[in-house]
Write a protein that holds these residues in place. Structure first.
Motif, PDB file in Angstrom:
ATOM      1  N   ALA A  58     -12.096   9.707   0.090  1.00 25.67           N
ATOM      2  CA  ALA A  58     -12.888   9.530   1.319  1.00 25.67           C
ATOM      3  C   ALA A  58     -12.252   8.475   2.215  1.00 25.67           C
ATOM      4  O   ALA A  58     -12.207   8.623   3.437  1.00 25.67           O
ATOM      5  CB  ALA A  58     -14.325   9.147   0.959  1.00 25.67           C
ATOM      6  N   VAL A  59     -11.738   7.421   1.599  1.00 27.17           N
ATOM      7  CA  VAL A  59     -11.061   6.386   2.387  1.00 27.17           C
ATOM      8  C   VAL A  59      -9.775   6.941   2.995  1.00 27.17           C
ATOM      9  O   VAL A  59      -9.444   6.672   4.152  1.00 27.17           O
ATOM     10  CB  VAL A  59     -10.756   5.138   1.510  1.00 27.17           C
ATOM     11  CG1 VAL A  59      -9.934   4.118   2.301  1.00 27.17           C
ATOM     12  CG2 VAL A  59     -12.043   4.512   1.003  1.00 27.17           C
ATOM     13  N   PHE A  60      -9.050   7.732   2.209  1.00 30.41           N
ATOM     14  CA  PHE A  60      -7.809   8.352   2.679  1.00 30.41           C
ATOM     15  C   PHE A  60      -8.068   9.148   3.964  1.00 30.41           C
ATOM     16  O   PHE A  60      -7.266   9.136   4.900  1.00 30.41           O
ATOM     17  CB  PHE A  60      -7.263   9.280   1.580  1.00 30.41           C
ATOM     18  CG  PHE A  60      -5.828   9.693   1.758  1.00 30.41           C
ATOM     19  CD1 PHE A  60      -4.787   8.828   1.430  1.00 30.41           C
ATOM     20  CD2 PHE A  60      -5.501  10.966   2.227  1.00 30.41           C
ATOM     21  CE1 PHE A  60      -3.455   9.218   1.577  1.00 30.41           C
ATOM     22  CE2 PHE A  60      -4.181  11.352   2.380  1.00 30.41           C
ATOM     23  CZ  PHE A  60      -3.153  10.487   2.054  1.00 30.41           C
ATOM     24  N   ALA A  61      -9.223   9.811   4.001  1.00 25.91           N
ATOM     25  CA  ALA A  61      -9.584  10.578   5.201  1.00 25.91           C
ATOM     26  C   ALA A  61     -10.117   9.656   6.299  1.00 25.91           C
ATOM     27  O   ALA A  61      -9.704   9.753   7.450  1.00 25.91           O
ATOM     28  CB  ALA A  61     -10.621  11.632   4.835  1.00 25.91           C
ATOM     29  N   LYS A  62     -11.003   8.726   5.920  1.00 23.93           N
ATOM     30  CA  LYS A  62     -11.664   7.851   6.900  1.00 23.93           C
ATOM     31  C   LYS A  62     -10.641   7.015   7.672  1.00 23.93           C
ATOM     32  O   LYS A  62     -10.731   6.853   8.888  1.00 23.93           O
ATOM     33  CB  LYS A  62     -12.651   6.941   6.164  1.00 23.93           C
ATOM     34  CG  LYS A  62     -13.231   5.802   6.992  1.00 23.93           C
ATOM     35  CD  LYS A  62     -14.004   4.853   6.073  1.00 23.93           C
ATOM     36  CE  LYS A  62     -14.544   3.651   6.822  1.00 23.93           C
ATOM     37  NZ  LYS A  62     -15.212   2.701   5.918  1.00 23.93           N
ATOM     38  N   THR A  99       0.059  -3.290   0.649  1.00 29.99           N
ATOM     39  CA  THR A  99       0.585  -2.572   1.813  1.00 29.99           C
ATOM     40  C   THR A  99      -0.541  -2.066   2.708  1.00 29.99           C
ATOM     41  O   THR A  99      -0.466  -2.146   3.937  1.00 29.99           O
ATOM     42  CB  THR A  99       1.471  -1.389   1.357  1.00 29.99           C
ATOM     43  OG1 THR A  99       2.477  -1.903   0.485  1.00 29.99           O
ATOM     44  CG2 THR A  99       2.101  -0.692   2.539  1.00 29.99           C
ATOM     45  N   VAL A 100      -1.598  -1.554   2.089  1.00 28.45           N
ATOM     46  CA  VAL A 100      -2.726  -1.066   2.896  1.00 28.45           C
ATOM     47  C   VAL A 100      -3.394  -2.247   3.595  1.00 28.45           C
ATOM     48  O   VAL A 100      -3.714  -2.183   4.786  1.00 28.45           O
ATOM     49  CB  VAL A 100      -3.731  -0.289   2.018  1.00 28.45           C
ATOM     50  CG1 VAL A 100      -4.961   0.098   2.832  1.00 28.45           C
ATOM     51  CG2 VAL A 100      -3.070   0.951   1.425  1.00 28.45           C
ATOM     52  N   LEU A 142     -10.992  -1.893   6.277  1.00 24.87           N
ATOM     53  CA  LEU A 142     -11.483  -1.444   4.982  1.00 24.87           C
ATOM     54  C   LEU A 142     -11.868  -2.648   4.135  1.00 24.87           C
ATOM     55  O   LEU A 142     -11.177  -3.671   4.151  1.00 24.87           O
ATOM     56  CB  LEU A 142     -10.391  -0.639   4.266  1.00 24.87           C
ATOM     57  CG  LEU A 142      -9.886   0.605   4.995  1.00 24.87           C
ATOM     58  CD1 LEU A 142      -8.688   1.196   4.248  1.00 24.87           C
ATOM     59  CD2 LEU A 142     -10.992   1.639   5.142  1.00 24.87           C
ATOM     60  N   ARG A 143     -12.952  -2.486   3.389  1.00 25.86           N
ATOM     61  CA  ARG A 143     -13.322  -3.533   2.434  1.00 25.86           C
ATOM     62  C   ARG A 143     -12.320  -3.522   1.286  1.00 25.86           C
ATOM     63  O   ARG A 143     -11.688  -2.504   1.015  1.00 25.86           O
ATOM     64  CB  ARG A 143     -14.722  -3.270   1.877  1.00 25.86           C
ATOM     65  CG  ARG A 143     -15.817  -3.393   2.911  1.00 25.86           C
ATOM     66  CD  ARG A 143     -17.188  -3.285   2.219  1.00 25.86           C
ATOM     67  NE  ARG A 143     -18.253  -3.207   3.208  1.00 25.86           N
ATOM     68  CZ  ARG A 143     -18.693  -2.060   3.720  1.00 25.86           C
ATOM     69  NH1 ARG A 143     -18.172  -0.920   3.329  1.00 25.86           N
ATOM     70  NH2 ARG A 143     -19.657  -2.076   4.620  1.00 25.86           N
ATOM     71  N   GLN A 144     -12.264  -4.649   0.569  1.00 33.40           N
ATOM     72  CA  GLN A 144     -11.310  -4.740  -0.543  1.00 33.40           C
ATOM     73  C   GLN A 144     -11.529  -3.602  -1.534  1.00 33.40           C
ATOM     74  O   GLN A 144     -10.578  -2.995  -2.022  1.00 33.40           O
ATOM     75  CB  GLN A 144     -11.449  -6.109  -1.237  1.00 33.40           C
ATOM     76  CG  GLN A 144     -10.404  -6.367  -2.327  1.00 33.40           C
ATOM     77  CD  GLN A 144      -8.970  -6.389  -1.793  1.00 33.40           C
ATOM     78  OE1 GLN A 144      -8.741  -6.630  -0.601  1.00 33.40           O
ATOM     79  NE2 GLN A 144      -8.004  -6.098  -2.666  1.00 33.40           N
ATOM     80  N   GLU A 148      -8.820  -0.815  -2.707  1.00 30.27           N
ATOM     81  CA  GLU A 148      -8.495  -0.549  -4.113  1.00 30.27           C
ATOM     82  C   GLU A 148      -8.770   0.913  -4.454  1.00 30.27           C
ATOM     83  O   GLU A 148      -8.017   1.549  -5.210  1.00 30.27           O
ATOM     84  CB  GLU A 148      -9.303  -1.484  -5.021  1.00 30.27           C
ATOM     85  CG  GLU A 148      -8.815  -2.929  -4.917  1.00 30.27           C
ATOM     86  CD  GLU A 148      -9.675  -3.906  -5.705  1.00 30.27           C
ATOM     87  OE1 GLU A 148     -10.528  -3.461  -6.500  1.00 30.27           O
ATOM     88  OE2 GLU A 148      -9.480  -5.128  -5.509  1.00 30.27           O
ATOM     89  N   ALA A 149      -9.826   1.454  -3.880  1.00 31.15           N
ATOM     90  CA  ALA A 149     -10.164   2.862  -4.162  1.00 31.15           C
ATOM     91  C   ALA A 149      -9.076   3.792  -3.641  1.00 31.15           C
ATOM     92  O   ALA A 149      -8.689   4.751  -4.325  1.00 31.15           O
ATOM     93  CB  ALA A 149     -11.509   3.209  -3.521  1.00 31.15           C
ATOM     94  N   VAL A 150      -8.562   3.511  -2.459  1.00 33.58           N
ATOM     95  CA  VAL A 150      -7.535   4.414  -1.916  1.00 33.58           C
ATOM     96  C   VAL A 150      -6.235   4.252  -2.696  1.00 33.58           C
ATOM     97  O   VAL A 150      -5.507   5.224  -2.928  1.00 33.58           O
ATOM     98  CB  VAL A 150      -7.360   4.220  -0.394  1.00 33.58           C
ATOM     99  CG1 VAL A 150      -6.499   3.024  -0.048  1.00 33.58           C
ATOM    100  CG2 VAL A 150      -6.798   5.477   0.249  1.00 33.58           C
TER     101      VAL A 150
END
Lengths: 201, 595
Positions: A58-62, A99-100, A142-144, A148-150
């Motif tokens: 979801a983060v990858f898309a968001k 990196t993110v 993005l939150r930490q 981490e999720a992505v």
């Protein structure tokens, strides 16, 4: 390793600017569903909704990672320069997180951590130190735990994978789009295999 | 054949729509009058109905000139918003975070037909000084499929009318015919295939019961084409490839051993023009691929970067004129060819005018395809010292060289892997259309005054993959880019005026007898004096103008309409050259002005 111009981050920004309420609300509900549904409904661990990396997807898309790295993570050259292949990356989870969060100075890879280079030094630099090498700002912060999720999603589903497959594509899009058709092999061609070709002549 | 409802079930104003549907149904029950049937006769004689705007480019010659003069230089200062309408189509898809508006509205008998970026068609009743949505046809474009291989935005430049049909394209490769009264899809046909990197963004050109379709995708390794579909039988009449097949004339201009021609580009994504006197379609052809690694494709690479004349009945190529042989810059020639007749010593000279991405404006004899004159219309050209006065080719062009280097110190190549070029690769003029005032014989070019930086990637055959970029490098934007409206006196081939603007012109032009209308991506719509280009009126739409204005009448009153919604290539790829535009929000709005 090639620079990705900052211009390619424009669409990231537009998602944030254009649809702040709806996207965040939608994502909030998606995340909430992913987390709460299995518990509430007692679903088994193999249900897709319980995959912890779904939050990362979801983060990858968001954050519109796919705007440059594409859905398959292979990136590639083009009008926006050459986004690195996440499939061929040798970065560790920690390095991906960094990196993110901090972006890649001197390239078009944006930073997604609020306060990066201002309140928090990145690569031991603040904004002034970075100067012309300052990476662009992501369109959404993005939150930490999202970062981490992505990173977990990239490690689990993209890093080290070979060429993109039909199964991967269908899993990513989970829709009726024909975006995955070119990855079909004879074994995976479903009954609508001719639909995408239409009538060429 | 699938039929789509004219209305989406997710539309939120159900009661209002129900009324609209009922009204539409009643209209459908009435016999359509001949005046509402669009025929070849009407398309050939648009000057007989000046209150309508029937062609994408206003007439077959792409003049984008209206004789309406209720709004003129004396009163244009009083121009005000008459009404507006919010449209849709800004949804994300593929690599795109939102769509934009690049279309030209079509006007017929008080009704407007417009498209949004994803190809929905809106019929709007403009009677009574307000706009009322009659129907919306949503083609349910496969956004992820098409948006992933649209190089330059979620775009659709508009519809055409034929009989009782509204004819349109979708990004995912379809030609759709919609009943003009009901909004129901009458039929649709797949013309382009996104699996091959093909998408469609241009409006159809209607010629003699055929819809002519162009294709985009030179950044994705397509072999370009122009295709004609019979609007009665829905069958393909002809398809002419813009890259010759093996053994065909022009194939000798692809001298490599890797079959570069098969993925050689040559897309056709801007609507062309038609000369009925010779039954000739003239269409602009895009860049070769890979864009910046021209050593991958030695030879002149016909018919890329050319104006191409086709027999309208058969699709056979009559002549070509190539502007940038073996192009290493992405200077495509997709721009519309404006057909103009100029008095000459031995009768009228029949010209085709084209403002090329390479920064030069060309006049070609449209009977023979021979060069007449050319001049730079941008302030800065660095890749060539100029055009040969006889041939019109860049002075440095050497037909005996397989790989052209032009001014080698600034030209992207395998030995010059990073370099700055002017104009930038987006060109001195991109797709936004010019306009031509036949009374003043002035031709107005919407200009991008630009330079940018090109990085070359050496390509090898194994890098060619379906649906992946095939560009041989990429641009970046270290320089500020501005714009202008540049007027050329077609009788002399010289610049008559240049009105500079802070931002590039990404929308295009409309000419009336004593005015020129245009816009800026920062939001302003402008009316300029047709001769001096002095600004006489301005309105800030609050969005980004990325589409050309047009004009029409309803009940005898003149209106000017323009779609507003910044999208396209600029928004994603070139925005760093115009940092102030980063704050422009995505939008989708029709503005209509009147006195």
């Amino acid at each position: 390793m090639r620079a990705l111009p900052a211009s390619s981050t424009r669409d990231v920004m537009m998602i944030f600017n254009g649809f702040p309420a709806t996207v965040s609300a939608l994502l909030a509900s998606v995340v909430a569903l992913n987390v709460s549904m299995p518990a509430a409904y007692g679903q088994s661990a193999q249900a897709p909704a319980s995959d912890p990396s779904n939050a990362g997807k979801a983060v990858f898309a968001k954050a519109n990672c796919l705007g440059c790295h594409k859905w398959h993570g292979n990136g590639g050259g083009g009008y926006g320069g050459d986004a690195l292949s996440l499939r061929k990356t040798e970065l560790t989870r920690d390095q991906i997180v960094e990196t993110v969060g901090c972006g890649r100075p001197g390239t078009g890879m944006p930073f997604f951590m609020r306060g990066a280079y201002d309140e928090v030094k990145c690569h031991d630099m603040n904004r002034q130190d970075a100067g012309a090498q300052m990476p662009p700002e992501g369109g959404t912060f993005l939150r930490q735990k999202d970062i981490e999720a992505v990173a977990d999603y990239v490690i689990a589903h993209i890093k080290g994978a070979g060429e993109p497959t039909y199964a991967e594509c269908v899993t990513f899009f989970s829709s009726t789009s024909r975006v995955c058709d070119i990855y079909k092999t004879p074994a995976t061609k479903p009954d609508d295999a001719t639909a995408s070709m239409g009538n060429r002549q | 054949m699938r039929k789509f409802s004219g209305h989406s079930s997710t539309f939120t104003r159900a009661p209002l729509l129900a009324v609209a549907i009922a009204a539409g149904g009643m209209m459908a029950a009435l016999p359509a009058s001949a005046a509402d049937q669009v025929s070849q006769e009407r398309l050939l004689n648009v000057e007989k109905e000046p209150g309508n705007w029937l062609h994408h480019h206003q007439n077959y010659s792409a003049h984008r000139f209206s004789t309406l003069k209720e709004i003129n230089k004396d009163n244009v200062k009083n121009l005000k918003v008459a009404w507006t309408m919010h449209l849709g189509g800004i949804e994300p898809g593929g690599i795109w975070s939102h769509g934009g508006l690049e279309g030209t509205p079509i006007a017929e008998n008080g009704f407007l037909y417009v498209t949004d970026g994803w190809g929905s068609v809106y019929k709007i009743d403009a009677h009574g000084g307000r706009g009322v949505l009659v129907w919306k046809m949503d083609p349910k474009t496969d956004r992820d499929w098409a948006g992933a291989v649209a190089c330059c935005g979620v775009d659709n430049r508009g519809v055409a009318l034929w009989g009782d049909l509204v004819v349109s394209h979708t990004l995912d490769g379809r030609l759709i015919a919609t009943n003009k009264e009901t909004g129901q899809v009458a039929w649709q046909r797949t013309v382009a295939n996104p699996d091959k990197g093909e998408v469609i963004t241009g409006a159809p050109l209607i010629v003699k019961n055929m819809a002519i379709t162009g294709v985009a995708g030179a950044e994705y390794g397509i072999r370009g084409w122009i295709a004609a579909t019979d609007l009665s039988t829905q069958k393909e009449v002809w398809r002419t490839y813009t890259i010759p097949g093996k053994g065909e004339p022009g194939s000798e201009t692809w001298k490599d051993s890797d079959n570069a021609a098969a993925a050689g580009g040559g897309s056709t994504w801007v609507t062309g023009t038609y000369d009925p006197a010779t039954d000739t379609i003239i269409w602009g052809i895009g860049n070769p691929g890979p864009d910046w690694d021209n050593a991958y494709r030695p030879g002149d690479n016909l018919y890329t970067d050319s104006s191409l004349a086709l027999d309208a009945t058969t699709g056979k190529i009559k002549w070509h004129y190539q502007h940038t042989p073996n192009d290493p810059y992405d200077y495509d020639s997709v721009a519309e060819n404006v057909l103009v007749d100029i008095p000459g010593p031995s009768g009228p000279r029949k010209l085709a005018l084209e403002a090329d991405r390479n920064g030069f404006a060309y006049a070609i004899d449209r009977t023979t395809g021979k060069f007449v004159w050319g001049l730079p219309f941008v302030k800065k050209v660095t890749w060539t010292k100029g055009l040969d006065p006889e041939s019109g080719k860049p002075i440095e062009y050497d037909p005996n060289k397989p790989v052209q280097t032009y001014i080698a110190s600034v030209t992207p190549s395998r030995t010059n892997l990073e370099t700055d070029i002017c104009p930038g690769n987006m060109g001195g003029k991109n797709w936004p259309p010019t306009a031509y005032n036949p009374e003043l014989k002035l031709w107005y070019i919407p200009v991008i005054e630009s330079c940018n930086r090109i990085k070359v990637e050496v390509m090898t055959p194994d890098k060619l993959k379906p649906r992946e970029f095939w560009t041989g490098g990429g641009p970046s934007q270290p320089f500020r880019i501005t714009g202008s409206v540049t007027a050329i006196d077609v009788t002399t081939g010289k610049i008559a005026q240049k009105m500079e603007t802070p931002f590039p012109n990404l929308g295009g032009m409309l000419a009336t007898p004593d005015l020129v209308f245009t816009g800026q991506p920062s939001g302003e719509v402008h009316a300029l004096d047709a001769k001096s280009l002095q600004k006489l009126w301005e309105f800030n739409t609050g969005g980004g103008v990325n589409a050309p204005p047009m004009t029409f009448t309803v009940d005898g009153k003149q209106y000017v309409a323009i779609l507003v919604g910044l999208g396209g290539a600029w928004d994603k790829w070139f925005i760093d050259s115009t940092p102030e535009l980063k704050k422009i929000q995505p939008g989708s709005m029709l503005y209509v002005f009147a006195l």
